[in-house]
Write a protein that holds these residues in place. Structure first.
Motif, PDB file in Angstrom:
ATOM      1  N   VAL A 286       0.740  59.671  31.378  1.00  0.00           N
ATOM      2  CA  VAL A 286      -0.613  59.931  31.887  1.00  0.00           C
ATOM      3  C   VAL A 286      -0.855  59.046  33.106  1.00  0.00           C
ATOM      4  O   VAL A 286      -0.671  57.826  33.034  1.00  0.00           O
ATOM      5  CB  VAL A 286      -1.688  59.650  30.816  1.00  0.00           C
ATOM      6  N   VAL A 287      -1.246  59.661  34.221  1.00  0.00           N
ATOM      7  CA  VAL A 287      -1.583  58.938  35.441  1.00  0.00           C
ATOM      8  C   VAL A 287      -2.880  59.521  35.986  1.00  0.00           C
ATOM      9  O   VAL A 287      -3.054  60.747  36.006  1.00  0.00           O
ATOM     10  CB  VAL A 287      -0.479  59.055  36.511  1.00  0.00           C
ATOM     11  N   GLY A 288      -3.790  58.669  36.417  1.00  0.00           N
ATOM     12  CA  GLY A 288      -5.034  59.204  36.966  1.00  0.00           C
ATOM     13  C   GLY A 288      -5.941  58.117  37.486  1.00  0.00           C
ATOM     14  O   GLY A 288      -5.501  57.011  37.822  1.00  0.00           O
ATOM     15  N   SER A 289      -7.226  58.434  37.528  1.00  0.00           N
ATOM     16  CA  SER A 289      -8.217  57.505  38.068  1.00  0.00           C
ATOM     17  C   SER A 289      -8.929  56.704  36.993  1.00  0.00           C
ATOM     18  O   SER A 289      -9.660  55.765  37.297  1.00  0.00           O
ATOM     19  CB  SER A 289      -9.263  58.290  38.879  1.00  0.00           C
ATOM     20  N   ALA A 290      -8.737  57.060  35.713  1.00  0.00           N
ATOM     21  CA  ALA A 290      -9.523  56.466  34.631  1.00  0.00           C
ATOM     22  C   ALA A 290      -8.960  55.122  34.187  1.00  0.00           C
ATOM     23  O   ALA A 290      -7.797  55.014  33.791  1.00  0.00           O
ATOM     24  CB  ALA A 290      -9.582  57.417  33.437  1.00  0.00           C
ATOM     25  N   ASN A 291      -9.797  54.090  34.236  1.00  0.00           N
ATOM     26  CA  ASN A 291      -9.443  52.794  33.677  1.00  0.00           C
ATOM     27  C   ASN A 291      -9.591  52.832  32.163  1.00  0.00           C
ATOM     28  O   ASN A 291     -10.226  53.732  31.603  1.00  0.00           O
ATOM     29  CB  ASN A 291     -10.353  51.700  34.248  1.00  0.00           C
ATOM     30  N   MET A 292      -9.042  51.827  31.502  1.00  0.00           N
ATOM     31  CA  MET A 292      -9.185  51.721  30.055  1.00  0.00           C
ATOM     32  C   MET A 292     -10.470  50.955  29.748  1.00  0.00           C
ATOM     33  O   MET A 292     -10.479  49.863  29.201  1.00  0.00           O
ATOM     34  CB  MET A 292      -7.965  50.999  29.467  1.00  0.00           C
ATOM     35  N   ASP A 293     -11.598  51.574  30.146  1.00  0.00           N
ATOM     36  CA  ASP A 293     -12.878  50.913  29.911  1.00  0.00           C
ATOM     37  C   ASP A 293     -13.979  51.940  29.691  1.00  0.00           C
ATOM     38  O   ASP A 293     -13.803  53.135  29.929  1.00  0.00           O
ATOM     39  CB  ASP A 293     -13.228  49.942  31.041  1.00  0.00           C
ATOM     40  N   PHE A 294     -15.131  51.454  29.233  1.00  0.00           N
ATOM     41  CA  PHE A 294     -16.221  52.339  28.839  1.00  0.00           C
ATOM     42  C   PHE A 294     -16.813  53.090  30.028  1.00  0.00           C
ATOM     43  O   PHE A 294     -17.314  54.207  29.876  1.00  0.00           O
ATOM     44  CB  PHE A 294     -17.315  51.548  28.105  1.00  0.00           C
ATOM     45  N   ARG A 295     -16.765  52.517  31.238  1.00  0.00           N
ATOM     46  CA  ARG A 295     -17.310  53.224  32.394  1.00  0.00           C
ATOM     47  C   ARG A 295     -16.495  54.482  32.676  1.00  0.00           C
ATOM     48  O   ARG A 295     -17.060  55.556  32.915  1.00  0.00           O
ATOM     49  CB  ARG A 295     -17.329  52.317  33.626  1.00  0.00           C
ATOM     50  N   SER A 296     -15.190  54.359  32.659  1.00  0.00           N
ATOM     51  CA  SER A 296     -14.345  55.529  32.890  1.00  0.00           C
ATOM     52  C   SER A 296     -14.463  56.532  31.757  1.00  0.00           C
ATOM     53  O   SER A 296     -14.383  57.743  31.977  1.00  0.00           O
ATOM     54  CB  SER A 296     -12.882  55.105  33.065  1.00  0.00           C
ATOM     55  N   PHE A 297     -14.645  56.040  30.536  1.00  0.00           N
ATOM     56  CA  PHE A 297     -14.729  56.936  29.386  1.00  0.00           C
ATOM     57  C   PHE A 297     -16.067  57.673  29.311  1.00  0.00           C
ATOM     58  O   PHE A 297     -16.125  58.814  28.873  1.00  0.00           O
ATOM     59  CB  PHE A 297     -14.524  56.140  28.088  1.00  0.00           C
ATOM     60  N   GLU A 298     -17.149  57.013  29.724  1.00  0.00           N
ATOM     61  CA  GLU A 298     -18.477  57.560  29.468  1.00  0.00           C
ATOM     62  C   GLU A 298     -19.303  57.840  30.724  1.00  0.00           C
ATOM     63  O   GLU A 298     -20.118  58.749  30.731  1.00  0.00           O
ATOM     64  CB  GLU A 298     -19.269  56.585  28.576  1.00  0.00           C
ATOM     65  N   GLN A 299     -19.128  57.069  31.790  1.00  0.00           N
ATOM     66  CA  GLN A 299     -20.098  57.100  32.876  1.00  0.00           C
ATOM     67  C   GLN A 299     -19.566  57.637  34.199  1.00  0.00           C
ATOM     68  O   GLN A 299     -20.349  58.116  35.018  1.00  0.00           O
ATOM     69  CB  GLN A 299     -20.657  55.683  33.088  1.00  0.00           C
ATOM     70  N   ASN A 300     -18.282  57.533  34.437  1.00  0.00           N
ATOM     71  CA  ASN A 300     -17.731  57.982  35.713  1.00  0.00           C
ATOM     72  C   ASN A 300     -17.163  59.397  35.632  1.00  0.00           C
ATOM     73  O   ASN A 300     -16.723  59.840  34.574  1.00  0.00           O
ATOM     74  CB  ASN A 300     -16.603  57.043  36.175  1.00  0.00           C
ATOM     75  N   TYR A 301     -17.143  60.061  36.777  1.00  0.00           N
ATOM     76  CA  TYR A 301     -16.397  61.310  36.910  1.00  0.00           C
ATOM     77  C   TYR A 301     -14.952  60.936  37.191  1.00  0.00           C
ATOM     78  O   TYR A 301     -14.653  60.280  38.197  1.00  0.00           O
ATOM     79  CB  TYR A 301     -16.967  62.159  38.054  1.00  0.00           C
ATOM     80  N   GLU A 302     -14.045  61.323  36.290  1.00  0.00           N
ATOM     81  CA  GLU A 302     -12.649  60.919  36.379  1.00  0.00           C
ATOM     82  C   GLU A 302     -11.728  62.134  36.265  1.00  0.00           C
ATOM     83  O   GLU A 302     -12.142  63.205  35.818  1.00  0.00           O
ATOM     84  CB  GLU A 302     -12.299  59.936  35.246  1.00  0.00           C
ATOM     85  N   ALA A 303     -10.503  61.952  36.676  1.00  0.00           N
ATOM     86  CA  ALA A 303      -9.486  62.997  36.542  1.00  0.00           C
ATOM     87  C   ALA A 303      -8.135  62.346  36.290  1.00  0.00           C
ATOM     88  O   ALA A 303      -7.783  61.363  36.959  1.00  0.00           O
ATOM     89  CB  ALA A 303      -9.430  63.881  37.785  1.00  0.00           C
ATOM     90  N   THR A 304      -7.392  62.874  35.335  1.00  0.00           N
ATOM     91  CA  THR A 304      -6.049  62.381  35.039  1.00  0.00           C
ATOM     92  C   THR A 304      -5.090  63.551  34.906  1.00  0.00           C
ATOM     93  O   THR A 304      -5.503  64.700  34.721  1.00  0.00           O
ATOM     94  CB  THR A 304      -6.021  61.574  33.723  1.00  0.00           C
ATOM     95  N   ALA A 305      -3.816  63.240  35.026  1.00  0.00           N
ATOM     96  CA  ALA A 305      -2.768  64.242  34.826  1.00  0.00           C
ATOM     97  C   ALA A 305      -1.894  63.790  33.679  1.00  0.00           C
ATOM     98  O   ALA A 305      -1.419  62.643  33.649  1.00  0.00           O
ATOM     99  CB  ALA A 305      -1.936  64.410  36.095  1.00  0.00           C
ATOM    100  N   SER A 306      -1.690  64.681  32.694  1.00  0.00           N
ATOM    101  CA  SER A 306      -0.795  64.414  31.571  1.00  0.00           C
ATOM    102  C   SER A 306       0.505  65.172  31.805  1.00  0.00           C
ATOM    103  O   SER A 306       0.479  66.397  32.038  1.00  0.00           O
ATOM    104  CB  SER A 306      -1.427  64.859  30.249  1.00  0.00           C
ATOM    105  N   PHE A 307       1.608  64.467  31.724  1.00  0.00           N
ATOM    106  CA  PHE A 307       2.928  65.067  31.957  1.00  0.00           C
ATOM    107  C   PHE A 307       3.697  65.095  30.643  1.00  0.00           C
ATOM    108  O   PHE A 307       3.873  64.060  30.008  1.00  0.00           O
ATOM    109  CB  PHE A 307       3.705  64.264  33.006  1.00  0.00           C
ATOM    110  N   LEU A 308       4.131  66.290  30.256  1.00  0.00           N
ATOM    111  CA  LEU A 308       4.852  66.463  29.012  1.00  0.00           C
ATOM    112  C   LEU A 308       6.317  66.746  29.298  1.00  0.00           C
ATOM    113  O   LEU A 308       6.654  67.542  30.192  1.00  0.00           O
ATOM    114  CB  LEU A 308       4.231  67.606  28.204  1.00  0.00           C
ATOM    115  N   MET A 309       7.180  66.052  28.561  1.00  0.00           N
ATOM    116  CA  MET A 309       8.625  66.209  28.775  1.00  0.00           C
ATOM    117  C   MET A 309       9.111  67.465  28.074  1.00  0.00           C
ATOM    118  O   MET A 309       9.530  67.420  26.920  1.00  0.00           O
ATOM    119  CB  MET A 309       9.368  64.959  28.256  1.00  0.00           C
ATOM    120  N   ASN A 310       9.029  68.585  28.781  1.00  0.00           N
ATOM    121  CA  ASN A 310       9.454  69.856  28.186  1.00  0.00           C
ATOM    122  C   ASN A 310      10.913  70.117  28.473  1.00  0.00           C
ATOM    123  O   ASN A 310      11.540  69.473  29.300  1.00  0.00           O
ATOM    124  CB  ASN A 310       8.594  70.997  28.707  1.00  0.00           C
TER     125      ASN A 310
END
Length: 441
Positions: free
Chosen positions: A417-441
């Motif tokens: 997972v790589v993106g703009s979201a920090n591991m904090d409550f602002r990123s989880f609840e208050q900010n507009y964020e976007a991440t990309a999840s990469f699956l090893m297919n």
């Protein structure tokens, strides 16, 4: 003296009345919002300790806009199409049609949940390139911008008008003169130093540039606390960028105070770019009140690679805290290890519990945070969690070469997972964020 006492006898009950009314207002307001009682108690304590300042802080920072929907997404054609595709994929998963290896099967619940809570469509046939620093990222971005033939869409929390920003600005102006459509969104707080002359220069050059949720009197409302923290770039619908790097010199050259800024970004080619495009155009509708859904912005593409990608977007207006839920589920699904890099570690209670539960269950949980931080309060807050995490056998590491700004999570060599979201409550609840999840297919 007697007159003063008489005045105090009148004023004190008045002040006490306002004091009590303020507390009752917060309690009633939060109950009507069906808010977590712990948060209600916290705000009441703030009001008791700081009655006037506490009430002002509640008005500006204490309200929950998740149900209010700052951005009305439903009814937008792009969002509805994405929703239909997501529901079709959920049906395919339930029929057992989408997974053909153990790594994907391990994350079935995560994939399904992200489809349900944020229409995070699963895309295949993507090429993914990890950009490990600002130099690599800006080289790739400048190259992509120079190659643009039809349109460029940028959305950044910080866009500094410095050397890097100046280079990008000049390319955008030149590309506009060549007939390329350029649309630009920057966060009003993150890009506070951009003044009116900058936006006038952009518009005069034919570049449509907006700031997100402007903080200006008399529009200075509690929405000031909800910022667009996304970092997205789409070029011609074929190439997309997402990650933690803003447009600023310090991401390439570092800073005198903190040294290098270690960050991670991703270049994506393939159908995942269409999902990035939907995120951008939804935000574009909010800032410009113009809905764009022409198919030319969603070109049909041949497979560019073999990577499976889910783009996840969430914010204070979304139905669910999708990114936080995704992190929770990813940790819960781990069998061997969870590695996390984050500049700020102030997780929600649920994510904190998931990390401790995983570590106590034998999963190798490692968290990398900066030894020095650009914000002293967040540094102290991050370190306040370390003792209880160490007691649960979670391992902490401190990045010492400079300032770590990466937002990365890896699980069992099967999910990244790589993106703009920090591991904090602002990123989880208050900010507009976007991440990309990469699956090893």
């Amino acid at each position: 003296m007697e007159s003063l006492q008489n005045i105090l006898n009148i004023v004190n009950p008045f002040i006490m009345g306002i004091y009590v009314i303020s507390i009752l207002f917060v309690v009633v307001f939060t109950v009507l919002e069906n808010r977590n009682p712990l948060k209600t108690i916290s705000w009441v304590l703030v009001l008791i300790m700081l009655p006037v300042i506490g009430f002002v802080f509640f008005i500006f920072f204490g309200q929950n806009f998740r149900k209010e929907k700052i951005i009305a997404r439903k009814g937008l054609r792009n969002v509805d199409l994405l929703s239909n595709l997501a529901h079709a994929q959920i049906h395919r998963i339930s029929e057992g049609e989408m997974f053909d290896n153990q790594a994907l099967e391990q994350h079935r619940n995560l994939i399904t949940m992200l489809l349900n809570n944020s229409n995070a469509v699963v895309t295949i046939g993507n090429r993914v390139k990890i950009l490990q620093n600002g130099t690599d990222t800006f080289d790739a971005i400048l190259q992509a911008l120079e190659s643009a033939k039809k349109f460029i869409h940028l959305e950044y929390y910080i866009f500094d008008n410095d050397e890097i920003g100046g280079k990008i600005k000049e390319i955008l102006k030149r590309k506009t003169a060549e007939g390329v459509e350029v649309r630009m969104i920057v966060d009003d707080v993150g890009s506070w130093e951009l003044k009116k002359p900058f936006f006038k220069e952009m518009w005069d050059a034919g570049i449509q540039a907006y700031s997100f949720l402007q903080v200006r009197f008399p529009n200075l409302t509690s929405k000031v606390n909800y910022r667009n923290h996304r970092k997205i770039l789409i070029v011609d619908g074929y190439t997309g960028f997402i990650g933690g790097i803003n447009i600023a010199d310090r991401y390439k050259y570092g800073s005198e105070k903190y040294g290098i800024w270690r960050d991670t970004h991703v270049k994506i080619e393939g159908d995942a770019v269409n999902t990035l495009q939907t995120v951008f155009l939804t935000d574009w509708f909010f800032v410009s009140q113009t809905e764009i859904h022409d198919r030319k912005y969603f070109p049909t593409k041949e497979p560019a690679g073999q990577k499976m990608v889910q783009i996840v977007a969430s914010g204070p207006d979304s139905d669910w805290p999708a990114i936080m839920m995704g992190i929770f589920q990813a940790i819960a699904s781990a069998r061997k290890y969870v590695y996390i890099a984050t500049p700020y570690f102030m997780p929600s209670e649920s994510v904190l519990l998931a990390l401790k539960t995983a570590a106590l269950g034998g999963v190798d949980v490692r968290i990398l945070i900066p030894e020095r931080s650009d914000a002293f309060v967040t540094l102290l807050s991050s370190r306040s969690f370390i003792r209880e995490m160490l007691d649960a056998d979670v391992k902490f590491y401190f990045y010492q070469k400079g300032f770590l700004h990466s937002k990365v999570m890896i699980v069992d060599n099967s999910l990244g997972v790589v993106g703009s979201a920090n591991m904090d409550f602002r990123s989880f609840e208050q900010n507009y964020e976007a991440t990309a999840s990469f699956l090893m297919n």
